[in-house]
Scaffold this motif. Structure first.
Motif, PDB file in Angstrom:
ATOM      1  N   THR A 519       0.845  -1.350  -0.407  1.00  0.00           N
ATOM      2  CA  THR A 519      -0.101  -0.023  -0.290  1.00  0.00           C
ATOM      3  C   THR A 519       0.863   1.353   0.199  1.00  0.00           C
ATOM      4  O   THR A 519       1.899   1.034   0.365  1.00  0.00           O
ATOM      5  N   ASN A 525      -0.400  -5.020   0.941  1.00  0.00           N
ATOM      6  CA  ASN A 525      -1.827  -4.975  -0.143  1.00  0.00           C
ATOM      7  C   ASN A 525      -2.508  -5.983   0.143  1.00  0.00           C
ATOM      8  O   ASN A 525      -2.666  -6.780  -1.230  1.00  0.00           O
ATOM      9  N   LYS A 526      -3.229  -6.150   1.218  1.00  0.00           N
ATOM     10  CA  LYS A 526      -4.350  -7.986   1.514  1.00  0.00           C
ATOM     11  C   LYS A 526      -5.141  -7.414   0.951  1.00  0.00           C
ATOM     12  O   LYS A 526      -5.882  -8.503  -0.286  1.00  0.00           O
ATOM     13  N   ARG A 527      -5.618  -6.419   0.334  1.00  0.00           N
ATOM     14  CA  ARG A 527      -6.693  -6.173  -0.813  1.00  0.00           C
ATOM     15  C   ARG A 527      -6.367  -6.019  -1.803  1.00  0.00           C
ATOM     16  O   ARG A 527      -7.150  -7.390  -2.635  1.00  0.00           O
ATOM     17  N   GLN A 528      -5.623  -6.578  -2.992  1.00  0.00           N
ATOM     18  CA  GLN A 528      -5.004  -6.382  -4.132  1.00  0.00           C
ATOM     19  C   GLN A 528      -5.129  -8.335  -3.844  1.00  0.00           C
ATOM     20  O   GLN A 528      -4.739  -8.842  -4.590  1.00  0.00           O
ATOM     21  N   ARG A 530      -6.277 -10.672  -1.946  1.00  0.00           N
ATOM     22  CA  ARG A 530      -7.204 -10.806  -2.288  1.00  0.00           C
ATOM     23  C   ARG A 530      -8.127 -11.422  -3.358  1.00  0.00           C
ATOM     24  O   ARG A 530      -8.252 -12.184  -4.125  1.00  0.00           O
ATOM     25  N   GLU A 531      -7.400  -9.664  -4.417  1.00  0.00           N
ATOM     26  CA  GLU A 531      -8.395 -10.185  -5.489  1.00  0.00           C
ATOM     27  C   GLU A 531      -7.908 -10.437  -6.420  1.00  0.00           C
ATOM     28  O   GLU A 531      -7.993 -11.480  -7.205  1.00  0.00           O
TER      29      GLU A 531
END
Ligand code: OOB
Length: 541
Positions: A519, A525-528, A530-531
């Motif tokens: 990030t 960046n865990k959101r990325q 996950r995506e």
């Protein structure tokens, strides 16, 4: 006023405690007294059905007294912590109520926990004893006990239901009842396990007063009475089947608890028919299995009035199938062992029941939905759920540093859940800000698993994230940066298992990457991630 608190327990502030008493939420009752009272009121009513055994309230009460005497004889005293890891058997309640009567604190472990978790619980709580069954579901808990004792030599007593081997036999502890002073209603009754977000699971101290309030109020909301027959299909030590309204709610109402050894339709459906079960509780994946099995079953399920589903998000689609397929009402339950529990109500519209996770138990539950800077948001906006109230803890047990982050300065618990509130007060769970994977109700703290992975010599960095799953809702995926030397996924999962980590925490999938996306502030960046994994498995978020 009680000022002599258990060390490591954060009491409710005096003004709040006074208010909760005045309002009649805290009635000054203990669990030990509750059972005594029910045994006096209707001694011969069946309290528990476990296999072929049927125990009346008088029988359960008598056993609790006799077991309390035996534990006392062993040297177990008020405030001692005792790790209880039992399957769904009647003796779970004997152990619980005996410990409650002594004022000793059960520490509720789940059957899935292994050396790592149990070792931590025993060491962290300075456990005076560890209570297990000899074996269950093909696993020998005595072997586990030996490993735990080797790691935690201070654990002096292991009590085993069944074949005790070198340990203390559960049944040998039934002794002649003795006079025991017992705890105060404001005392901590037990320690429940949190789903956790950090390296080590946190412990949740619940008092007799606060927990009994949630139990009573839950029993009212679910309209329990002496005719209620509750099937306990989920692990008996989990907060949901224990108190929402669960087994304790049924005891409060004077009804009957039927224990299912397994939550599968094969085990549960015959019990529903034979015992005339009226209410049960499931996590969403099990509810889906039941819905699929109900069409073809030869068992009559028409005694069932209410199916509660909670622990993880239930899809509206599955929610809508409950009445047509099972012929009973659905209730969504959104709760947490830390306290706050929300229910959809019997008179809610079908839309609210299908699309929301209910509203809080108590008019005294304070719910705030806030942005990242703790500013309150209007209804309809998605934000962080903060809560404070007559049955929500003010701090984890012996965790000052963590408590400073997990609670606001004025005592609101930061649930880590992202929710939206409707004008009716109903909450819709929209996601999670906490670093946790909800594997069909089983909570996995990412940091805990990452720490285990980092202990492997070939692992340079590890990040655990959720990936969408049609059955469990979420499964876990570990992204790994190696130190250069190649390592196989299977070697890592074996490594975790050998470290004594519960099976549900073992990553469902492992992906090797060169580096992690970061990030703006340089955090993974865990959101990325996950995506990335959602795309890879072809199930978009
Ligand atoms: C229950 O308790 P815990 O302590 O195992 O887990 C609490 C967390 C909540 O913070 C939330 O993230 C999630 O589990 N959760 C749900 C949910 N119910 C719990 N997320 C979405 N929808 C739901 N219906 O899980 C628990 C305790 C008492 C009653 C029911 C569940």
């Amino acid at each position: 006023m009680n000022t002599d608190y258990l060390p490591g327990f954060t009491p409710y502030p005096d003004d709040f405690a006074a208010r909760y008493r005045e309002a009649g939420y805290w009635l000054g009752e203990t669990f030990g007294a509750l059972l005594r009272e029910r045994a006096r009121q209707h001694p011969d009513s069946t309290a528990l059905v476990c296999g072929t055994r049927r125990w009346s309230y008088a029988e359960l009460d008598r056993r609790a007294d006799r077991f309390a005497a035996g534990l006392t004889g062993l040297g177990i005293a008020a405030r001692d912590r005792v790790v209880v890891q039992l399957p769904n058997v009647a003796e779970f309640f004997v152990a619980c109520f005996a410990l409650f009567r002594i004022g000793a604190l059960p520490v509720f472990a789940l059957p899935a926990h292994r050396r790592h978790e149990i070792g931590h619980l025993c060491a962290f709580t300075d456990a005076a004893a560890y209570i297990i069954a000899d074996s269950d579901a093909g696993f020998d808990y005595r072997t586990l006990a030996r490993e735990v004792q080797a790691a935690v030599p201070a654990l002096a007593r292991v009590i085993v239901l069944g074949d005790a081997a070198e340990f203390i036999a559960f049944d040998s502890l039934y002794a002649d009842a003795i006079e025991i002073a017992g705890p105060q209603p404001g005392d901590v009754a037990f320690l429940q396990l949190s789903g956790g977000t950090t390296g080590l699971p946190k412990l949740i101290p619940r008092t007799h007063d606060d927990y009994l309030y949630s139990v009573r109020a839950s029993a009212d909301i679910c309209e329990l009475d002496r005719g209620s027959v509750y099937l306990c299909a989920l692990p008996v030590a989990h907060n949901f089947p224990m108190s929402s309204p669960g087994t304790f709610g049924v005891f409060h109402a004077g009804g009957c608890v039927v224990l299912a050894r397994r939550p599968t339709p094969d085990d549960a459906f015959p019990l529903i028919e034979a015992e005339g079960v009226t209410i049960t509780a499931l996590v969403p994946p099990l509810a889906m299995v039941w819905l699929d099995a109900a069409g073809a079953t030869r068992h009559k399920l028409d005694s069932l009035k209410l199916l509660q589903v909670g622990g993880a998000r239930l899809s509206a689609e599955a929610a809508c199938r409950v009445r047509p397929v099972l012929g009973c009402a659905l209730q969504q339950v959104f709760g947490m062992a830390e306290g706050l529990v929300n229910y959809t109500r019997p008179d809610d519209t079908p839309e609210l029941t299908a699309n929301t996770q209910g509203r809080p138990i108590s008019p005294a539950d304070e719910v705030r939905i806030v942005d990242d800077e703790d500013r309150d948001l209007p209804d309809g906006d998605i934000g962080h759920l903060l809560t404070r109230g007559p049955y929500t803890i003010r701090g984890y047990y012996r965790a000052d540093e963590h408590n400073a982050r997990a609670f606001t300065s004025d005592g609101f618990y930061r649930t880590g859940d992202l929710v939206m509130r409707l004008p009716s007060g109903h909450l819709v769970v929209e996601g999670r800000a906490k670093d946790q994977i909800n594997r069909g109700g089983d909570k996995v703290a990412a940091e805990e698993v990452e720490n285990h992975l980092l202990a492997h010599p070939a692992v340079h960095d590890a990040a655990l994230v959720s990936m969408p799953d049609a059955y469990l809702g979420e499964r876990s995926c570990a992204f790994i940066v190696t130190r250069g030397a190649p390592v196989r996924a299977i070697e890592l999962t074996r490594f975790l298992r050998e470290r004594g980590v519960a099976q549900y925490k073992i990553p469902d999938r492992i992906e090797f990457v060169e580096r992690f996306p970061v990030t703006g502030v340089g955090k993974v960046n865990k959101r990325q991630l996950r995506e990335q994994i959602a795309q890879l498995i072809g199930t978009p978020l």
